[in-house]
Motif scaffolding. Structure first.
Motif, PDB file in Angstrom:
ATOM      1  N   GLU A   1       2.410  36.936  33.458  1.00 55.01           N
ATOM      2  CA  GLU A   1       2.259  36.604  34.865  1.00 55.01           C
ATOM      3  C   GLU A   1       1.601  35.237  35.000  1.00 55.01           C
ATOM      4  O   GLU A   1       0.522  35.000  34.442  1.00 55.01           O
ATOM      5  CB  GLU A   1       1.415  37.663  35.573  1.00 55.01           C
ATOM      6  CG  GLU A   1       2.080  39.041  35.585  1.00 55.01           C
ATOM      7  CD  GLU A   1       1.252  40.084  36.298  1.00 55.01           C
ATOM      8  OE1 GLU A   1       0.042  39.833  36.520  1.00 55.01           O
ATOM      9  OE2 GLU A   1       1.800  41.145  36.639  1.00 55.01           O
ATOM     10  N   LEU A   2       2.264  34.342  35.715  1.00 55.59           N
ATOM     11  CA  LEU A   2       1.760  32.987  35.904  1.00 55.59           C
ATOM     12  C   LEU A   2       1.406  32.768  37.372  1.00 55.59           C
ATOM     13  O   LEU A   2       2.060  33.315  38.257  1.00 55.59           O
ATOM     14  CB  LEU A   2       2.828  31.972  35.457  1.00 55.59           C
ATOM     15  CG  LEU A   2       3.236  32.062  33.992  1.00 55.59           C
ATOM     16  CD1 LEU A   2       4.382  31.107  33.703  1.00 55.59           C
ATOM     17  CD2 LEU A   2       2.052  31.782  33.082  1.00 55.59           C
ATOM     18  N   PRO A   3       0.337  32.031  37.642  1.00 54.66           N
ATOM     19  CA  PRO A   3      -0.394  31.166  36.705  1.00 54.66           C
ATOM     20  C   PRO A   3      -1.524  31.854  35.938  1.00 54.66           C
ATOM     21  O   PRO A   3      -2.168  31.234  35.097  1.00 54.66           O
ATOM     22  CB  PRO A   3      -0.963  30.087  37.629  1.00 54.66           C
ATOM     23  CG  PRO A   3      -1.205  30.802  38.912  1.00 54.66           C
ATOM     24  CD  PRO A   3      -0.089  31.802  39.043  1.00 54.66           C
ATOM     25  N   GLY A   4      -1.820  33.118  36.209  1.00 56.64           N
ATOM     26  CA  GLY A   4      -2.982  33.769  35.610  1.00 56.64           C
ATOM     27  C   GLY A   4      -2.908  33.937  34.113  1.00 56.64           C
ATOM     28  O   GLY A   4      -3.907  33.786  33.411  1.00 56.64           O
ATOM     29  N   GLY A   5      -1.724  34.272  33.587  1.00 61.57           N
ATOM     30  CA  GLY A   5      -1.565  34.420  32.151  1.00 61.57           C
ATOM     31  C   GLY A   5      -1.647  35.838  31.633  1.00 61.57           C
ATOM     32  O   GLY A   5      -1.523  36.066  30.427  1.00 61.57           O
ATOM     33  N   ARG A   6      -1.861  36.825  32.527  1.00 61.02           N
ATOM     34  CA  ARG A   6      -1.932  38.207  32.049  1.00 61.02           C
ATOM     35  C   ARG A   6      -0.583  38.612  31.465  1.00 61.02           C
ATOM     36  O   ARG A   6       0.469  38.320  32.032  1.00 61.02           O
ATOM     37  CB  ARG A   6      -2.304  39.155  33.192  1.00 61.02           C
ATOM     38  CG  ARG A   6      -2.385  40.613  32.763  1.00 61.02           C
ATOM     39  CD  ARG A   6      -2.935  41.512  33.837  1.00 61.02           C
ATOM     40  NE  ARG A   6      -2.053  41.633  34.984  1.00 61.02           N
ATOM     41  CZ  ARG A   6      -2.092  42.660  35.841  1.00 61.02           C
ATOM     42  NH1 ARG A   6      -2.984  43.628  35.677  1.00 61.02           N
ATOM     43  NH2 ARG A   6      -1.274  42.703  36.875  1.00 61.02           N
TER      44      ARG A   6
END
Length: 534
Positions: free
Chosen positions: A126-131
């Motif tokens: 998941e972007l922009p978070g990076g999870r």
């Protein structure tokens, strides 16, 4: 011996921003990749110029440019199959990437087991978070090989085409192709054709594909456009094609498995969001779904998990306006939960009170509830928040037709998990029966200051593990109760502590937290920024 044996087919359309990263990830796979065929679906942005530079920089890059846009992903992938020069194929979308050694892992598994197809783990980033969230991880726990998938029906849950390597001759000899044109959910149909052809399938536990999910970009993927009824219609249409493929294969086990998978996976994904939709959407969704599911085999319904059977019974037995959509959405959550009030009794648990008092023909019985394992029970746990520097959560566990008491709840272990890093903080409470048989209660406290990260705003999702006297521990999300909102409290060493317990999109409890003046400035700046935008 395995040098230059794989063609990576990259499809792109108006994606000059990301296609270079995708191609670079394919070239970085090493000598096994003999070529990267990039099919440009008639892009109108700077994509052709970017691809020209990539082809000039590396002779392994070949560009196939379509004269007109196909409207979907299937046709450019078919063009890539036709253009490929090497015996193995891997598919890649231009806004995703292949992680290091992905081709090596897939090709190695295929060659070790003399397989037609090899599949590996895909993660949604998941972007922009990076999870990162693994896709169907239970299918990729260890390396294995299967002659066809009839005896491993859960394989049908993996509908992706991009987390696999294919022997090109296998696809060509069976005439397996993607649907052409503007067909959506083309992966569903393609993988159904692959599975129906009874491939020798190798499985590797290695991560072989990174699926980028970009929020807030204005270019949501098809799977994220669930707010449009056409999206559901397209998904049902694709599943109808899947069922025709499985029926034509002559393998009834695949047909039944494909129908059961729809009840257990596809249906609840949309049903869990249905209360948020407009009445017109709800009516159309109910009509489309009921018409599709009515044609399913009885065996497919009976093989489904209890909550899936109950959801199906409500869909077929109630009109939309009488179905209690919010309660049904709870039952469609993962894992399912069933909030009170509970109709019927322990001997005959019911979805709701029958509409007529005649002969009970109107009843929707929650069949199998009395015998279901603890892990499959739709247990319902809420958390009332009593905020301070140490948050106190008052947990309530509903009594479910005597099954909760039968299992004997002992401990409640609440875990706050960092949404990005997955760091976890745990705390425990002891369950006590509420007088009058009204359920169970436990008090849990958590040191909110321990969740702070030096002025950074962090988000933590809450889950609870229920430990029973009779049975294994069961993990559930915590439903958010009262006590939500922004709070300022004294923290450690005189620092301010900012807390925001809130309900997520699905109604579960989450917590935003920060501390210190830096954190306060970040929150204030965020509020000012939002006001300016408004």
């Amino acid at each position: 011996m395995n040098h230059g044996v794989v063609t990576v087919v990259v499809i792109t359309y108006n994606d000059a921003e990301h296609v270079s990263e995708a191609v670079a990830s394919a070239l970085a796979q090493g000598d096994a990749v003999g070529e990267v065929v990039v099919v440009d679906d008639a892009s109108a942005d700077d994509t052709p110029h970017v691809l020209g530079r990539l082809a000039a920089a590396d002779p392994r890059v070949r560009v196939v440019r379509r004269a007109g846009n196909s409207g979907g992903c299937g046709t450019p992938r078919n063009d890539g199959i036709d253009a490929a020069r090497f015996p193995w194929l891997v598919f890649l979308d231009s806004d995703d990437v292949l992680p290091p050694n992905a081709v090596e892992a897939l090709l190695g598994a295929a060659l070790r087991h003399d397989a037609d197809v090899a599949a590996g783990l895909c993660v949604r980033r998941e972007l922009p978070g990076g999870r990162e969230i693994p896709w169907q991880p239970e299918l990729f726990g260890s390396e294995s090989v299967h002659d066809g998938v009839s005896l491993r029906p859960r394989t049908l849950w993996d509908t992706l085409s991009v987390n696999k390597i294919y022997r090109r001759d296998f696809l060509l000899s069976r005439q397996i192709r993607f649907p052409d044109g503007a067909a959506h959910y083309e992966d569903f149909v393609f993988t159904a054709r692959v599975y129906a052809a009874r491939p020798r399938l190798a499985v590797t536990p290695r991560t072989v594909y990174v699926w980028h999910v970009r929020y807030g970009t204005g270019r949501a993927s098809i799977s994220l456009r669930r707010d449009r009824i056409q999206n559901w219609q397209d998904r049902v249409c694709a599943h109808q094609q899947v069922l025709r493929i499985m029926r034509d294969s002559g393998d009834r086990r695949l047909l039944i498995a494909a129908q059961t998978k729809f009840l257990e996976f596809d249906l609840p994904v949309y049903l869990s969001e249905l209360p948020q939709r407009a009445p017109e959407y709800q009516d159309a969704w109910w009509r489309i779904s009921r018409e599709h599911v009515r044609a399913f085999e009885e065996e497919a319904v009976s093989r489904a998990a209890p909550a899936a059977r109950w959801r199906t019974a409500v869909l077929l037995g109630r009109e939309r306006e009488a179905a209690n959509l919010r309660r049904l959405a709870e039952l469609a959550a993962d894992p399912p939960r069933l909030p009170p009030p509970y109709a019927g009794d322990t001997r005959r648990p019911l979805w709701d009170q029958p509409r007529s008092a005649s002969d009970g023909a109107d009843e929707i019985v929650l069949d199998g509830l009395a015998d279901a394992p603890i892990a499959q029970l739709p247990l319902y746990v809420t958390a009332e928040v009593n905020p301070g520097r140490r948050l106190r959560l008052e947990l309530r566990l509903a009594e479910l037709y005597g099954r909760t008491a039968q299992a004997g709840p002992v401990l409640a272990t609440v875990e706050f998990r960092h949404r990005v890093t997955a760091t976890a903080h745990q705390c425990e409470g002891v369950w006590e029966a509420v007088p009058g048989g009204a359920g169970w209660r436990a008090d849990v406290t958590v040191d909110a200051a321990a969740l702070c990260e030096d002025g950074t705003i962090t988000t933590w999702d809450a889950r609870v593990t229920l430990t029973f006297r009779d049975g294994d521990p069961v993990e559930r999300p915590l439903r958010a109760g009262s006590g939500l909102g922004r709070l300022v409290r004294p923290g450690r060493r005189g620092r301010l502590l900012l807390l925001q317990p809130y309900a997520t999109h699905s109604g579960s409890l989450a917590l935003r937290v920060t501390d210190g003046l830096a954190g306060l400035r970040t929150v204030v700046a965020g509020r000012l920024s939002r006001r300016v935008r408004r």
